[in-house]
Design an enzyme around this catalytic site. Structure first.
Site, PDB file in Angstrom:
ATOM      1  N   HIS A 241       0.844  -1.196   0.000  1.00  0.00           N
ATOM      2  CA  HIS A 241       0.000   0.000   0.000  1.00  0.00           C
ATOM      3  C   HIS A 241       0.872   1.235   0.000  1.00  0.00           C
ATOM      4  CE1 HIS A 241       0.713  -1.310   4.137  1.00  0.00           C
ATOM      5  NE2 HIS A 241       0.685  -0.037   4.480  1.00  0.00           N
TER       6      HIS A 241
ATOM      7  N   HIS B 259       1.094   5.159   0.908  1.00  0.00           N
ATOM      8  CA  HIS B 259       0.475   6.206   1.739  1.00  0.00           C
ATOM      9  C   HIS B 259       0.554   7.555   1.006  1.00  0.00           C
ATOM     10  CE1 HIS B 259       0.466   4.073   5.744  1.00  0.00           C
ATOM     11  NE2 HIS B 259       1.428   3.363   5.162  1.00  0.00           N
TER      12      HIS B 259
HETATM   13  P1  5GP Z   1       1.670   0.311   7.403  1.00  0.00           P
HETATM   14  O1  5GP Z   1       2.308   0.542   8.735  1.00  0.00           O
HETATM   15  O2  5GP Z   1       1.433  -1.171   7.142  1.00  0.00           O
HETATM   16  O3  5GP Z   1       2.400   0.978   6.279  1.00  0.00           O
HETATM   17  O4  5GP Z   1       0.282   1.051   7.459  1.00  0.00           O
HETATM   18  C1  5GP Z   1      -0.932   0.405   7.556  1.00  0.00           C
HETATM   19  C2  5GP Z   1      -1.994   1.487   7.563  1.00  0.00           C
HETATM   20  O5  5GP Z   1      -3.250   0.842   7.400  1.00  0.00           O
HETATM   21  C3  5GP Z   1      -2.051   2.271   8.871  1.00  0.00           C
HETATM   22  O6  5GP Z   1      -1.874   3.665   8.567  1.00  0.00           O
HETATM   23  C4  5GP Z   1      -3.433   1.966   9.424  1.00  0.00           C
HETATM   24  O7  5GP Z   1      -4.030   3.078  10.030  1.00  0.00           O
HETATM   25  C5  5GP Z   1      -4.199   1.498   8.191  1.00  0.00           C
HETATM   26  N1  5GP Z   1      -5.227   0.511   8.465  1.00  0.00           N
HETATM   27  C6  5GP Z   1      -5.118  -0.593   9.244  1.00  0.00           C
HETATM   28  N2  5GP Z   1      -6.273  -1.285   9.245  1.00  0.00           N
HETATM   29  C7  5GP Z   1      -7.135  -0.595   8.451  1.00  0.00           C
HETATM   30  C8  5GP Z   1      -8.496  -0.808   8.078  1.00  0.00           C
HETATM   31  O8  5GP Z   1      -9.145  -1.771   8.478  1.00  0.00           O
HETATM   32  N3  5GP Z   1      -9.050   0.094   7.231  1.00  0.00           N
HETATM   33  C9  5GP Z   1      -8.354   1.169   6.765  1.00  0.00           C
HETATM   34  N4  5GP Z   1      -8.993   2.019   5.955  1.00  0.00           N
HETATM   35  N5  5GP Z   1      -7.067   1.411   7.106  1.00  0.00           N
HETATM   36  C10 5GP Z   1      -6.468   0.541   7.942  1.00  0.00           C
END
Ligand code: 5GP
Ligand code: ZN
Length: 138
Positions: free
Chosen positions: A99, A101
């Site tokens: 993903h 950001h």
């Molecule tokens: P990472 O640390 O993996 O780069 O970021 C994961 C992101 O996914 C975090 O910013 C978190 O807030 C978001 N996230 C986690 N679970 C969910 C969810 O169920 N729905 C949405 N829309 N975002 C999520």
């Protein structure tokens, strides 16, 4: 991929605030935003790391990011954005589905540039820089 929250959003099994969709990508608001308008862009299919994403899909994915950045900025009246990927757990990746950001930024918001993400800066000699240059180029 069972138990993947982003696969579940992509398939519609759990709700997401979807802001953009293409044939193979989806963008939705982060549920725990770092800033107003914090958006995540994903391939609909499950890949853990960026290098696993096929080239054509990567093009579609980053095309969606480019298209979304000005839309997100306009929507929340942001001055700028940080665009980034936590690519692997050691880099802070918590959801193991690729993903990107898009984090809106505002003058004086108290945040930091992307340079702040890494640990202690290494003090590399020219020889070490030469070796790294060669290893990446090889
Ligand atoms: P990472 O640390 O993996 O780069 O970021 C994961 C992101 O996914 C975090 O910013 C978190 O807030 C978001 N996230 C986690 N679970 C969910 C969810 O169920 N729905 C949405 N829309 N975002 C999520
Ligand atoms: Zn997934």
């Amino acid at each position: 991929m069972p138990d993947c929250i982003f696969c579940a959003i992509a398939s519609g099994d759990i709700p997401g605030r979807v802001v953009h969709e293409t044939e193979h990508t989806l963008a939705f608001l982060d549920v725990n935003p770092l800033a107003s308008g914090h958006t995540l862009v994903i391939p609909k299919d499950h890949y853990e790391r960026l290098d696993e994403v096929p080239a054509e899909l990567s093009e579609e994915l980053f095309g969606a990011v480019s298209e979304l950045v000005p839309r997100v900025e306009d929507a929340v009246d942001a001055d700028a954005t940080n665009v980034g990927i936590n690519n692997g757990p050691a880099a802070g990746q918590e959801v193991d589905h690729v993903h990107i950001h898009i984090v809106p930024r505002f003058e004086g918001d108290g945040g930091a540039p992307i340079h702040a993400v890494a640990g202690e800066r290494p003090d590399l000699s020219d020889d070490e820089m030469d070796d790294i240059e060669a290893a990446i180029s090889a």
